[in-house]
Scaffold this motif. Structure first.
Motif, short mmCIF file in Angstrom:
data_model
loop_
_atom_site.label_atom_id
_atom_site.label_comp_id
_atom_site.label_asym_id
_atom_site.label_seq_id
_atom_site.Cartn_x
_atom_site.Cartn_y
_atom_site.Cartn_z
N ARG A 166 9.54 13.99 0.16
CA ARG A 166 10.20 14.80 1.21
C ARG A 166 9.35 14.87 2.48
O ARG A 166 9.87 15.16 3.56
CB ARG A 166 10.49 16.21 0.69
N SER A 167 8.05 14.64 2.34
CA SER A 167 7.15 14.59 3.50
C SER A 167 7.13 13.19 4.12
O SER A 167 6.27 12.89 4.94
CB SER A 167 5.74 15.00 3.10
N ASN A 168 8.05 12.34 3.65
CA ASN A 168 8.21 10.98 4.17
C ASN A 168 7.02 10.08 3.81
O ASN A 168 6.71 9.12 4.53
CB ASN A 168 8.43 10.99 5.69
N LEU A 169 6.36 10.38 2.70
CA LEU A 169 5.30 9.51 2.21
C LEU A 169 5.90 8.42 1.32
O LEU A 169 6.95 8.61 0.70
CB LEU A 169 4.27 10.31 1.41
N LYS A 170 5.21 7.30 1.24
CA LYS A 170 5.63 6.19 0.36
C LYS A 170 5.03 6.46 -1.02
O LYS A 170 3.81 6.43 -1.20
CB LYS A 170 5.11 4.86 0.92
N VAL A 171 5.90 6.73 -1.98
CA VAL A 171 5.48 7.26 -3.29
C VAL A 171 5.85 6.28 -4.41
O VAL A 171 6.98 5.80 -4.47
CB VAL A 171 6.15 8.63 -3.57
N LEU A 172 4.89 6.05 -5.30
CA LEU A 172 5.15 5.31 -6.54
C LEU A 172 4.87 6.22 -7.72
O LEU A 172 3.78 6.82 -7.82
CB LEU A 172 4.28 4.07 -6.64
N ALA A 196 5.18 18.18 -13.74
CA ALA A 196 4.17 18.20 -12.67
C ALA A 196 4.30 16.97 -11.79
O ALA A 196 4.38 17.06 -10.56
CB ALA A 196 2.77 18.30 -13.27
N GLY A 197 4.32 15.79 -12.40
CA GLY A 197 4.40 14.55 -11.65
C GLY A 197 5.68 14.43 -10.86
O GLY A 197 5.67 13.98 -9.70
N MET A 198 6.80 14.84 -11.45
CA MET A 198 8.07 14.74 -10.74
C MET A 198 8.13 15.70 -9.56
O MET A 198 8.67 15.37 -8.50
CB MET A 198 9.24 14.99 -11.70
N THR A 199 7.56 16.90 -9.71
CA THR A 199 7.54 17.84 -8.59
C THR A 199 6.65 17.32 -7.47
O THR A 199 7.01 17.41 -6.29
CB THR A 199 7.05 19.22 -9.04
N ALA A 200 5.49 16.75 -7.82
CA ALA A 200 4.61 16.16 -6.80
C ALA A 200 5.33 15.04 -6.06
O ALA A 200 5.22 14.91 -4.84
CB ALA A 200 3.34 15.64 -7.46
N ALA A 201 6.08 14.22 -6.80
CA ALA A 201 6.84 13.12 -6.17
C ALA A 201 7.89 13.67 -5.23
O ALA A 201 8.11 13.13 -4.13
CB ALA A 201 7.48 12.26 -7.25
N LEU A 202 8.54 14.74 -5.63
CA LEU A 202 9.57 15.36 -4.78
C LEU A 202 8.96 15.86 -3.47
O LEU A 202 9.47 15.56 -2.38
CB LEU A 202 10.22 16.52 -5.54
N TYR A 203 7.86 16.57 -3.56
CA TYR A 203 7.23 17.12 -2.36
C TYR A 203 6.67 16.02 -1.47
O TYR A 203 6.80 16.06 -0.24
CB TYR A 203 6.13 18.11 -2.75
N ALA A 204 6.01 15.02 -2.07
CA ALA A 204 5.42 13.94 -1.28
C ALA A 204 6.50 13.09 -0.61
O ALA A 204 6.38 12.73 0.57
CB ALA A 204 4.53 13.07 -2.16
N MET A 208 0.84 -1.19 0.00
CA MET A 208 0.00 0.00 0.00
C MET A 208 0.88 1.25 0.00
O MET A 208 1.68 1.47 0.91
CB MET A 208 -0.91 0.00 1.23
N TYR A 209 0.75 2.05 -1.04
CA TYR A 209 1.48 3.31 -1.13
C TYR A 209 0.65 4.43 -0.52
O TYR A 209 -0.58 4.34 -0.45
CB TYR A 209 1.80 3.64 -2.59
N ASP A 210 1.32 5.48 -0.09
CA ASP A 210 0.59 6.67 0.33
C ASP A 210 0.02 7.40 -0.88
O ASP A 210 -1.12 7.87 -0.85
CB ASP A 210 1.51 7.61 1.11
N VAL A 211 0.81 7.46 -1.95
CA VAL A 211 0.34 8.13 -3.16
C VAL A 211 0.95 7.46 -4.39
O VAL A 211 2.14 7.11 -4.39
CB VAL A 211 0.68 9.64 -3.15
N ILE A 212 0.13 7.30 -5.40
CA ILE A 212 0.61 6.88 -6.72
C ILE A 212 0.46 8.07 -7.65
O ILE A 212 -0.63 8.65 -7.76
CB ILE A 212 -0.18 5.68 -7.26
N ILE A 213 1.55 8.44 -8.27
CA ILE A 213 1.55 9.54 -9.24
C ILE A 213 1.65 8.95 -10.63
O ILE A 213 2.58 8.19 -10.92
CB ILE A 213 2.72 10.50 -8.96
N ILE A 214 0.68 9.27 -11.47
CA ILE A 214 0.63 8.72 -12.83
C ILE A 214 1.15 9.78 -13.79
O ILE A 214 0.49 10.77 -14.07
CB ILE A 214 -0.81 8.31 -13.21
N GLY A 215 2.37 9.58 -14.28
CA GLY A 215 2.98 10.52 -15.20
C GLY A 215 4.19 11.22 -14.61
O GLY A 215 4.10 11.79 -13.51
N ALA A 216 5.32 11.16 -15.31
CA ALA A 216 6.57 11.73 -14.80
C ALA A 216 7.04 12.91 -15.63
O ALA A 216 8.21 13.03 -15.99
CB ALA A 216 7.66 10.65 -14.74
N GLY A 217 6.10 13.81 -15.95
CA GLY A 217 6.49 15.10 -16.51
C GLY A 217 6.89 16.03 -15.38
O GLY A 217 7.05 15.60 -14.23
#
Length: 304
Positions: free
Chosen positions: A22-28, A12-20, A1-10
């Motif tokens: 850094r908040s110690n969330l489990k990100v895919l 926008a997606g890469m910045t969301a992954a960075l912020y999430a 179980m991930y905290d967040v799944i981000i669909i798309g690595a443009g």
């Protein structure tokens, strides 16, 4: 179980992954191609703060390097559907499924096709949607660029590095691009214009493009323009087909959100070029990614 799944690595997606992350969330982060999205199809980026000028693929890799430092997991996949199960969400790809507390959709958009005879059959053999990818193949050739917005005019200017002549074909009698970009095009001796006109057909022999049937929309006159290639920039289509069943898109396929990037489904957010909005730029994508990354953290804290 991930905290967040981000669909798309443009961007926008890469910045969301960075912020999430850094908040110690489990990100895919799920991507169907190379990280960077449309940046990989962009020659020089001159309007991103901190860089006077940077190549699109280079900026993409700089962003990606930053994302991986904080534990974001990466997966290749083409998303088919998302499902809301209340306490958790499910992302279904062509060969597996993933579960997460939240989803961020950052799938972006693609260039719209003209839909004229010859466009599909000459794709990759003279018809292109990416000057950065294919411009070097047209050294000392005569090209048309179809469109009149920022992308069309910027790519026409870029193509003059290789081509002997670039003709911009636009259905109106004036360009829609920003004035600074227009001025560069008008000042470029290799660029000419065919106004009030559309391409009805792209023609050629078995191997390559040799011409384009061009029709004046005011007079109806048709002529065959001799060319070696056609670069097409006539708008964008959102990459949101997998999400239409969930009801988060509008009639045109764009995803509607509020200013916190929330969609109609609690815990599902959307950012970047797939959103319904006016300005589609790297800067706006990055800003939305930062907002969504923070909103996901707040949502999970409130739910659990």
């Amino acid at each position: 179980m991930y905290d967040v799944i981000i669909i798309g690595a443009g961007p926008a997606g890469m910045t969301a992954a960075l912020y999430a992350s850094r908040s110690n969330l489990k990100v895919l982060l799920i991507e169907r191609g190379a990280p960077g999205g449309q940046m990989n199809n962009t020659a020089e980026i001159e309007n991103y703060p901190g860089f006077e000028s940077i190549m699109g693929p280079e900026l993409a890799m700089k962003m990606y390097d930053g994302v991986t430092k904080f534990g974001t997991e990466n997966a290749y996949g083409i998303v088919q559907d998302i499902k809301d199960h209340g306490d958790y969400k499910e992302v279904i790809t062509e060969d597996t499924s993933y579960q997460a507390k939240t989803i961020i959709v950052a799938t972006g958009c693609v260039h719209r096709k003209l839909g004229v005879p010859g466009e599909e059959s000459f794709a990759g053999r003279g018809v292109s949607y990416c000057a950065v990818c294919d411009g070097a193949f047209f050294r000392n050739k005569r090209l048309i660029v179809v469109g009149g917005g920022d992308s069309a005019v910027e790519e026409a200017i870029y193509l003059t590095r290789f081509a002997s002549e670039v003709v911009i074909v636009h259905r109106r009698d004036e360009l829609r691009a920003q004035k600074i970009i227009q001025d560069r095009a008008f000042a470029n001796e290799k660029i000419s214009f065919i106004w009030d006109s559309v391409v009805d057909e792209i023609v050629g022999n078995d191997m390559v493009v040799t011409g384009a049937q061009i029709r004046n929309v005011k007079t109806g006159d048709v002529h065959l323009e001799p060319i070696n290639g056609a670069f097409i920039y006539v708008g964008l289509e959102p990459l949101t087909e997998p999400f239409k069943k969930s009801g988060i898109t509008n009639a045109a396929g764009w995803i509607e959100t509020d200013y916190e990037m929330k969609t109609k489904i609690p815990g599902v957010f959307a950012i970047g070029d797939a959103r319904e909005k006016d300005l589609r730029q790297i800067t706006t994508a990055v800003g939305e990614g930062g907002i969504a990354g923070q909103q996901v953290y707040k949502y999970i804290e409130e739910q659990h």
